[in-house]
Design an enzyme around this catalytic site. Structure first.
Site, PDB file in Angstrom:
ATOM      1  N   PHE A  77      40.414  27.603  -8.196  1.00  0.00           N
ATOM      2  CA  PHE A  77      39.156  28.302  -8.540  1.00  0.00           C
ATOM      3  C   PHE A  77      37.984  27.418  -8.145  1.00  0.00           C
ATOM      4  O   PHE A  77      37.123  27.071  -8.934  1.00  0.00           O
ATOM      5  CB  PHE A  77      39.135  28.652 -10.036  1.00  0.00           C
ATOM      6  CG  PHE A  77      38.150  29.735 -10.384  1.00  0.00           C
ATOM      7  CD1 PHE A  77      38.249  31.003  -9.811  1.00  0.00           C
ATOM      8  CD2 PHE A  77      37.123  29.500 -11.287  1.00  0.00           C
ATOM      9  CE1 PHE A  77      37.339  32.011 -10.132  1.00  0.00           C
ATOM     10  CE2 PHE A  77      36.206  30.495 -11.620  1.00  0.00           C
ATOM     11  CZ  PHE A  77      36.322  31.753 -11.042  1.00  0.00           C
ATOM     12  N   THR A 118      43.841  26.842  -2.801  1.00  0.00           N
ATOM     13  CA  THR A 118      43.818  25.449  -3.254  1.00  0.00           C
ATOM     14  C   THR A 118      43.578  24.559  -2.032  1.00  0.00           C
ATOM     15  O   THR A 118      43.362  25.054  -0.925  1.00  0.00           O
ATOM     16  CB  THR A 118      45.139  25.061  -3.957  1.00  0.00           C
ATOM     17  OG1 THR A 118      46.208  25.123  -3.003  1.00  0.00           O
ATOM     18  CG2 THR A 118      45.443  25.993  -5.123  1.00  0.00           C
ATOM     19  N   LYS A 158      45.051  26.553   5.262  1.00  0.00           N
ATOM     20  CA  LYS A 158      45.595  26.417   6.619  1.00  0.00           C
ATOM     21  C   LYS A 158      46.965  25.743   6.638  1.00  0.00           C
ATOM     22  O   LYS A 158      47.753  25.965   7.561  1.00  0.00           O
ATOM     23  CB  LYS A 158      44.608  25.623   7.471  1.00  0.00           C
ATOM     24  CG  LYS A 158      43.349  26.405   7.757  1.00  0.00           C
ATOM     25  CD  LYS A 158      42.103  25.555   7.774  1.00  0.00           C
ATOM     26  CE  LYS A 158      41.526  25.383   6.389  1.00  0.00           C
ATOM     27  NZ  LYS A 158      40.215  24.726   6.360  1.00  0.00           N
ATOM     28  N   GLU A 192      43.612  35.903   7.111  1.00  0.00           N
ATOM     29  CA  GLU A 192      42.514  35.968   8.088  1.00  0.00           C
ATOM     30  C   GLU A 192      41.549  34.792   7.950  1.00  0.00           C
ATOM     31  O   GLU A 192      41.022  34.272   8.931  1.00  0.00           O
ATOM     32  CB  GLU A 192      41.760  37.296   7.906  1.00  0.00           C
ATOM     33  CG  GLU A 192      40.602  37.497   8.853  1.00  0.00           C
ATOM     34  CD  GLU A 192      41.024  37.551  10.315  1.00  0.00           C
ATOM     35  OE1 GLU A 192      41.874  38.377  10.656  1.00  0.00           O
ATOM     36  OE2 GLU A 192      40.511  36.750  11.123  1.00  0.00           O
ATOM     37  N   VAL A 202      41.272  30.885   9.860  1.00  0.00           N
ATOM     38  CA  VAL A 202      40.554  30.505  11.085  1.00  0.00           C
ATOM     39  C   VAL A 202      39.215  31.227  11.089  1.00  0.00           C
ATOM     40  O   VAL A 202      39.147  32.443  10.950  1.00  0.00           O
ATOM     41  CB  VAL A 202      41.363  30.882  12.354  1.00  0.00           C
ATOM     42  CG1 VAL A 202      40.580  30.512  13.608  1.00  0.00           C
ATOM     43  CG2 VAL A 202      42.728  30.195  12.349  1.00  0.00           C
ATOM     44  N   GLU A 213      36.130  20.195   3.759  1.00  0.00           N
ATOM     45  CA  GLU A 213      37.402  20.077   3.040  1.00  0.00           C
ATOM     46  C   GLU A 213      37.236  19.102   1.880  1.00  0.00           C
ATOM     47  O   GLU A 213      36.289  18.295   1.860  1.00  0.00           O
ATOM     48  CB  GLU A 213      38.488  19.560   3.992  1.00  0.00           C
ATOM     49  CG  GLU A 213      38.812  20.511   5.129  1.00  0.00           C
ATOM     50  CD  GLU A 213      39.276  21.875   4.642  1.00  0.00           C
ATOM     51  OE1 GLU A 213      40.274  21.953   3.918  1.00  0.00           O
ATOM     52  OE2 GLU A 213      38.614  22.873   4.971  1.00  0.00           O
ATOM     53  N   ASP A 236      41.469  19.410  10.856  1.00  0.00           N
ATOM     54  CA  ASP A 236      41.322  20.812  10.449  1.00  0.00           C
ATOM     55  C   ASP A 236      41.386  21.728  11.675  1.00  0.00           C
ATOM     56  O   ASP A 236      42.061  22.758  11.663  1.00  0.00           O
ATOM     57  CB  ASP A 236      39.985  20.975   9.704  1.00  0.00           C
ATOM     58  CG  ASP A 236      39.720  22.402   9.293  1.00  0.00           C
ATOM     59  OD1 ASP A 236      40.375  22.883   8.350  1.00  0.00           O
ATOM     60  OD2 ASP A 236      38.861  23.062   9.931  1.00  0.00           O
ATOM     61  N   LYS A 280      44.067  24.798  12.998  1.00  0.00           N
ATOM     62  CA  LYS A 280      43.633  26.129  13.460  1.00  0.00           C
ATOM     63  C   LYS A 280      44.132  26.413  14.873  1.00  0.00           C
ATOM     64  O   LYS A 280      44.478  27.553  15.198  1.00  0.00           O
ATOM     65  CB  LYS A 280      42.102  26.227  13.364  1.00  0.00           C
ATOM     66  CG  LYS A 280      41.624  26.255  11.910  1.00  0.00           C
ATOM     67  CD  LYS A 280      40.136  26.000  11.796  1.00  0.00           C
ATOM     68  CE  LYS A 280      39.659  26.119  10.348  1.00  0.00           C
ATOM     69  NZ  LYS A 280      38.305  25.600  10.135  1.00  0.00           N
ATOM     70  N   GLY A 339      32.043  28.523   4.444  1.00  0.00           N
ATOM     71  CA  GLY A 339      31.120  29.011   3.407  1.00  0.00           C
ATOM     72  C   GLY A 339      31.900  29.722   2.325  1.00  0.00           C
ATOM     73  O   GLY A 339      32.941  30.320   2.595  1.00  0.00           O
TER      74      GLY A 339
HETATM   75  N1  LIG Z   1      35.186  26.530   2.002  1.00  0.00           N
HETATM   76  C1  LIG Z   1      35.343  27.066   3.212  1.00  0.00           C
HETATM   77  O1  LIG Z   1      34.388  27.317   3.938  1.00  0.00           O
HETATM   78  C2  LIG Z   1      36.701  27.399   3.695  1.00  0.00           C
HETATM   79  C3  LIG Z   1      37.828  26.963   3.040  1.00  0.00           C
HETATM   80  N2  LIG Z   1      39.071  27.261   3.519  1.00  0.00           N
HETATM   81  C4  LIG Z   1      40.239  26.794   2.795  1.00  0.00           C
HETATM   82  O2  LIG Z   1      40.313  27.506   1.565  1.00  0.00           O
HETATM   83  C5  LIG Z   1      40.860  26.678   0.534  1.00  0.00           C
HETATM   84  C6  LIG Z   1      39.890  26.628  -0.636  1.00  0.00           C
HETATM   85  O3  LIG Z   1      38.665  26.147  -0.196  1.00  0.00           O
HETATM   86  P1  LIG Z   1      37.489  25.839  -1.233  1.00  0.00           P
HETATM   87  O4  LIG Z   1      37.494  26.836  -2.310  1.00  0.00           O
HETATM   88  O5  LIG Z   1      36.276  25.620  -0.421  1.00  0.00           O
HETATM   89  O6  LIG Z   1      37.999  24.458  -1.785  1.00  0.00           O
HETATM   90  P2  LIG Z   1      37.561  23.743  -3.166  1.00  0.00           P
HETATM   91  O7  LIG Z   1      37.901  22.326  -2.996  1.00  0.00           O
HETATM   92  O8  LIG Z   1      36.186  24.146  -3.532  1.00  0.00           O
HETATM   93  O9  LIG Z   1      38.535  24.429  -4.219  1.00  0.00           O
HETATM   94  C7  LIG Z   1      39.900  24.211  -4.256  1.00  0.00           C
HETATM   95  C8  LIG Z   1      40.316  24.342  -5.696  1.00  0.00           C
HETATM   96  O10 LIG Z   1      41.734  24.264  -5.739  1.00  0.00           O
HETATM   97  C9  LIG Z   1      42.080  23.536  -6.895  1.00  0.00           C
HETATM   98  N3  LIG Z   1      43.404  22.950  -6.687  1.00  0.00           N
HETATM   99  C10 LIG Z   1      43.731  21.954  -5.851  1.00  0.00           C
HETATM  100  N4  LIG Z   1      45.039  21.660  -5.951  1.00  0.00           N
HETATM  101  C11 LIG Z   1      45.537  22.503  -6.890  1.00  0.00           C
HETATM  102  C12 LIG Z   1      46.822  22.671  -7.467  1.00  0.00           C
HETATM  103  N5  LIG Z   1      47.853  21.906  -7.112  1.00  0.00           N
HETATM  104  N6  LIG Z   1      46.975  23.617  -8.412  1.00  0.00           N
HETATM  105  C13 LIG Z   1      45.926  24.378  -8.804  1.00  0.00           C
HETATM  106  N7  LIG Z   1      44.678  24.247  -8.296  1.00  0.00           N
HETATM  107  C14 LIG Z   1      44.499  23.326  -7.354  1.00  0.00           C
HETATM  108  C15 LIG Z   1      41.002  22.467  -7.044  1.00  0.00           C
HETATM  109  O11 LIG Z   1      40.913  22.001  -8.376  1.00  0.00           O
HETATM  110  C16 LIG Z   1      39.763  23.217  -6.587  1.00  0.00           C
HETATM  111  O12 LIG Z   1      39.038  23.767  -7.659  1.00  0.00           O
HETATM  112  C17 LIG Z   1      41.107  25.314   1.188  1.00  0.00           C
HETATM  113  O13 LIG Z   1      42.456  25.248   1.560  1.00  0.00           O
HETATM  114  C18 LIG Z   1      40.204  25.323   2.419  1.00  0.00           C
HETATM  115  O14 LIG Z   1      40.723  24.550   3.474  1.00  0.00           O
HETATM  116  C19 LIG Z   1      39.256  28.038   4.631  1.00  0.00           C
HETATM  117  C20 LIG Z   1      38.185  28.526   5.309  1.00  0.00           C
HETATM  118  C21 LIG Z   1      36.822  28.195   4.946  1.00  0.00           C
HETATM  119  N1  LIG Z   2      36.215  22.753   6.225  1.00  0.00           N
HETATM  120  C1  LIG Z   2      36.402  23.905   7.066  1.00  0.00           C
HETATM  121  C2  LIG Z   2      36.415  25.135   6.242  1.00  0.00           C
HETATM  122  C3  LIG Z   2      37.001  26.263   6.957  1.00  0.00           C
HETATM  123  O1  LIG Z   2      38.137  26.236   7.419  1.00  0.00           O
HETATM  124  C4  LIG Z   2      35.270  23.973   8.070  1.00  0.00           C
HETATM  125  O2  LIG Z   2      34.279  23.268   7.905  1.00  0.00           O
HETATM  126  O3  LIG Z   2      35.414  24.725   9.048  1.00  0.00           O
END
Ligand SMILES: NC(=O)C1=CN([C@@H]2O[C@H](COP(=O)(O)OP(=O)(O)OC[C@H]3O[C@@H](n4cnc5c(N)ncnc54)[C@H](O)[C@@H]3O)[C@@H](O)[C@H]2O)C=CC1
Ligand SMILES: N[C@@H](CC=O)C(=O)O
Length: 347
Positions: free
Chosen positions: A11, A99, A128, A152, A155, A212, A223, A227, A325
């Site tokens: 979350f 996560t 990813k 989706e 990437v 990340e 990263d 992708k 974002g």
């Molecule tokens: N933020 C972005 O722009 C993008 C993010 N992603 C991917 O989406 C995923 C989530 O991204 P965000 O929400 O930005 O990351 P974030 O770091 O804001 O949130 C990840 C959450 O997962 C929780 N978490 C981590 N390990 C855990 C576990 N073992 N059990 C339960 N909860 C756990 C953390 O406490 C954290 O609140 C990541 O894998 C990221 O690479 C993909 C595309 C774009």
């Molecule tokens: N950390 C990544 C998030 C999306 O995958 C980025 O900056 O592109």
């Protein structure tokens, strides 16, 4: 009236963004999309967890402070992350996994994905690691359990790329692609062109929710490498692992390199690419490239990404849009849920 029950695993920025979309728009989705969503469970390593089989209020969840154990503040909530309980026993039809991406072995997210699929839940994820490293196994699990596995957002965030290429470009004979596939590094390069230091630019990208958990993955190209593996395997029929992709990031670029490029009318961009050769082999790489202003990817700034597909029938087809974002990536999860609904209803 279709209502899907959804469990959120992780979350942070992205799943909080999905909860925000639900809080803002759920009442209109029944009319516009043909379904609504009910959050029945949330679990997070840092915040704890909560199950509400009759539905949790999305706006209340969004307002929850980002404090350790915060779910314990809500009636029925716990400071412990009961991941397995939420995934398997909250009554969800769909699990949204967001996560941390682990670029080495995809864990523990891949196990969360396995639990969801084995329990007969549809799975949507932006992570990813599981896709780059374990897609074949997870797709087989989804098929075996008669559920959908959609990703989706893995990437280019909410910008449609994977489904667009697999569906709208089906039959166009994609031979390769090159793209700017990391929002953080493109944002950092843009800020450095304006004179900001590397470390300050990375901090800004973190504050905006682009980076990340460990931003080394963004700036060292790891990263983008994930992708590239995902796109090459999905679209070129490759069977690449991460070690098949050469990888160099942007951390070696100095302010002087950026200035010199600008004086020459060029820009440094972190490019992920893969190309099929005449003998069928696939060459894939991640590296900073100096692009002249007239190159189609040179004008892409900020956290915007772009990918150019090299197709036999159409030539180059280029898509650009947000590459990172919170809300942008939450939209990708919504698009995955729409795909699940479409597959289920045939509409
Ligand atoms: N933020 C972005 O722009 C993008 C993010 N992603 C991917 O989406 C995923 C989530 O991204 P965000 O929400 O930005 O990351 P974030 O770091 O804001 O949130 C990840 C959450 O997962 C929780 N978490 C981590 N390990 C855990 C576990 N073992 N059990 C339960 N909860 C756990 C953390 O406490 C954290 O609140 C990541 O894998 C990221 O690479 C993909 C595309 C774009
Ligand atoms: N950390 C990544 C998030 C999306 O995958 C980025 O900056 O592109």
């Amino acid at each position: 009236m279709t209502e899907y029950k959804i469990a959120l695993v992780g979350f942070g920025g992205v799943n909080r963004g999905l909860a925000q979309l639900i809080a803002d728009s759920n009442p209109s989705w029944q009319a516009t999309l043909g379904f609504s969503l009910k959050i029945v469970g949330v679990t997070d390593l840092f915040l704890g967890s909560i199950i509400g089989r009759d539905g949790l209020d999305a706006a209340t969840l969004v307002r929850l402070p980002a404090a350790k154990g915060a779910f314990a503040q809500l009636p029925g909530g716990s400071a412990d992350a009961m991941n397995e309980e939420v995934i398997k026993h909250s009554g969800a039809d769909i699990v949204a996994e967001a996560t941390f991406t682990n670029p080495v072995d995809g864990e523990p997210a891949t196990s969360f994905c396995r639990w969801a699929l084995q329990a007969g839940k549809h799975l949507v994820t932006t992570n990813k690691g599981p896709i780059a490293l374990h897609a074949a196994e997870l797709k087989a699990l989804a098929d075996a359990h008669g559920v959908r596995f959609e990703y989706e957002g893995a990437v280019m965030s909410g910008t449609p790329v994977i489904r667009l290429a697999k569906q709208a470009l089906a039959g166009s004979r994609i031979k390769g692609f090159e793209g700017i596939l990391n929002g953080t590094s493109n944002f950092v390069l843009t800020r450095m062109e304006e004179g900001l230091g590397f470390a300050e630019a990375v901090s800004k990208a973190q504050a905006l929710g682009y980076a990340e958990a460990d931003p080394t993955a963004d700036v060292e190209g790891f990263d983008v490498r994930l992708k590239v593996v995902i796109l090459a395997n999905e679209l070129l029929g490759a069977h690449l692992g991460v070690n098949d992709v050469s990888c160099k990031g942007i951390s070696g670029l100095s302010a002087a390199d950026i200035d010199a490029a600008q004086r020459d009318g060029a820009r440094w961009k972190l490019i992920g690419a893969a190309q099929r050769s005449a003998d069928g082999s696939i060459h894939a790489s991640v590296e900073p490239r100096l692009l002249k202003a007239e190159h189609p990817l040179a004008g892409i700034s900020e956290a915007i990404n772009a990918v150019s597909f090299d197709t036999e029938l159409l030539g180059a087809v280029t898509v650009s849009g947000p590459g990172a974002g919170r809300i942008e990536t939450a939209f990708a999860l919504l698009s995955d849920i729409i795909a699940i609904h479409t597959a289920k209803t045939g509409q």
